[in-house]
Design a protein around this motif. Structure first.
Motif, PDB file in Angstrom:
ATOM      1  N   PRO A 131       1.023  -1.506  -0.343  1.00 22.49           N
ATOM      2  CA  PRO A 131       0.274   0.067  -0.150  1.00 22.49           C
ATOM      3  C   PRO A 131       0.410   1.522  -0.017  1.00 22.49           C
ATOM      4  O   PRO A 131       1.719   1.621   0.467  1.00 22.49           O
ATOM      5  CB  PRO A 131      -0.175   0.189   1.183  1.00 22.49           C
ATOM      6  N   PRO A 132       0.274   2.116  -0.732  1.00 18.84           N
ATOM      7  CA  PRO A 132       1.260   3.591  -0.837  1.00 18.84           C
ATOM      8  C   PRO A 132       1.242   4.297   1.133  1.00 18.84           C
ATOM      9  O   PRO A 132       0.433   4.209   1.621  1.00 18.84           O
ATOM     10  CB  PRO A 132       0.237   4.660  -1.426  1.00 18.84           C
ATOM     11  N   ALA A 133       2.378   5.074   1.271  1.00 16.48           N
ATOM     12  CA  ALA A 133       2.387   5.372   2.412  1.00 16.48           C
ATOM     13  C   ALA A 133       2.013   7.004   2.482  1.00 16.48           C
ATOM     14  O   ALA A 133       1.705   7.678   3.335  1.00 16.48           O
ATOM     15  CB  ALA A 133       4.284   5.484   2.733  1.00 16.48           C
ATOM     16  N   ASP A 134       2.571   7.539   0.910  1.00 16.63           N
ATOM     17  CA  ASP A 134       0.789   8.732   0.478  1.00 16.63           C
ATOM     18  C   ASP A 134       0.827   8.271  -0.511  1.00 16.63           C
ATOM     19  O   ASP A 134       1.126   7.829  -1.091  1.00 16.63           O
ATOM     20  CB  ASP A 134       2.164  10.409   1.505  1.00 16.63           C
ATOM     21  N   VAL A 135      -0.156   9.883  -1.134  1.00 13.41           N
ATOM     22  CA  VAL A 135      -0.060   9.694  -2.391  1.00 13.41           C
ATOM     23  C   VAL A 135      -0.310  11.172  -2.694  1.00 13.41           C
ATOM     24  O   VAL A 135       0.455  12.060  -1.693  1.00 13.41           O
ATOM     25  CB  VAL A 135      -2.081   9.772  -2.459  1.00 13.41           C
ATOM     26  N   THR A 136       0.281  11.774  -3.892  1.00 12.04           N
ATOM     27  CA  THR A 136      -0.082  13.111  -5.018  1.00 12.04           C
ATOM     28  C   THR A 136      -0.382  13.440  -5.078  1.00 12.04           C
ATOM     29  O   THR A 136      -1.302  12.820  -5.836  1.00 12.04           O
ATOM     30  CB  THR A 136       1.241  12.966  -5.446  1.00 12.04           C
ATOM     31  N   SER A 137      -1.168  15.245  -5.032  1.00  8.22           N
ATOM     32  CA  SER A 137      -1.838  15.787  -5.709  1.00  8.22           C
ATOM     33  C   SER A 137      -1.230  16.690  -6.434  1.00  8.22           C
ATOM     34  O   SER A 137      -0.310  17.128  -5.716  1.00  8.22           O
ATOM     35  CB  SER A 137      -3.400  16.025  -5.044  1.00  8.22           C
ATOM     36  N   CYS A 138      -2.039  16.879  -7.835  1.00 10.58           N
ATOM     37  CA  CYS A 138      -1.544  17.213  -8.789  1.00 10.58           C
ATOM     38  C   CYS A 138      -1.933  18.763  -9.583  1.00 10.58           C
ATOM     39  O   CYS A 138      -3.039  17.822  -9.809  1.00 10.58           O
ATOM     40  CB  CYS A 138      -0.006  16.867  -9.647  1.00 10.58           C
TER      41      CYS A 138
END
Length: 122
Positions: free
Chosen positions: A19-26
């Motif tokens: 699973p991702p530790a964090d995600v990015t919103s661009c």
């Protein structure tokens, strides 16, 4: 724990090892219209579970990256780019950006979101 993801119609499916530790919103012109939250993986930790010919690809600009989407329902699924963490493309370290909104049985709300100003910084 591996995670599976799929587009709306299920024609495009994929899996990642963790699973991702964090995600990015661009907010760049492409990401803001696509609406994804991006989790980053190495090609070794990403597996496309669908036949590649069922996935459509969009490229623009300098054709450095490939944005993939389902050929049937149109959901943006994943992208392939060189690593840009230093500000320059590192072609020796490719990465896969997965639309984390497509993960199944995963609490995306519990994952921190990093915001990138792709509109002004790129």
């Amino acid at each position: 724990m591996s995670l599976k993801g799929r587009c709306h119609c299920g024609a495009t499916q994929f899996a990642v090892e963790t699973p991702p530790a964090d995600v990015t919103s661009c907010n760049c012109s492409f990401c803001s219209k696509r609406g994804g939250l991006w989790a980053y993986y190495t090609p070794k930790t990403f597996k496309l579970l669908t036949a590649r010919d069922r996935v459509s690809t969009y490229q623009w600009g300098h054709y450095v990256g490939q944005h993939h989407h389902c050929a049937i329902c149109g959901c943006g699924t994943y992208s392939e780019f060189p690593d840009f963490s230093t500000g320059q493309p590192d072609f020796d370290n490719p990465r896969v950006s997965v639309n984390a909104r497509l993960f199944e049985d995963f609490d995306l709300g519990a994952v921190p979101v990093k915001y990138i100003n792709g509109r002004d910084d790129w």
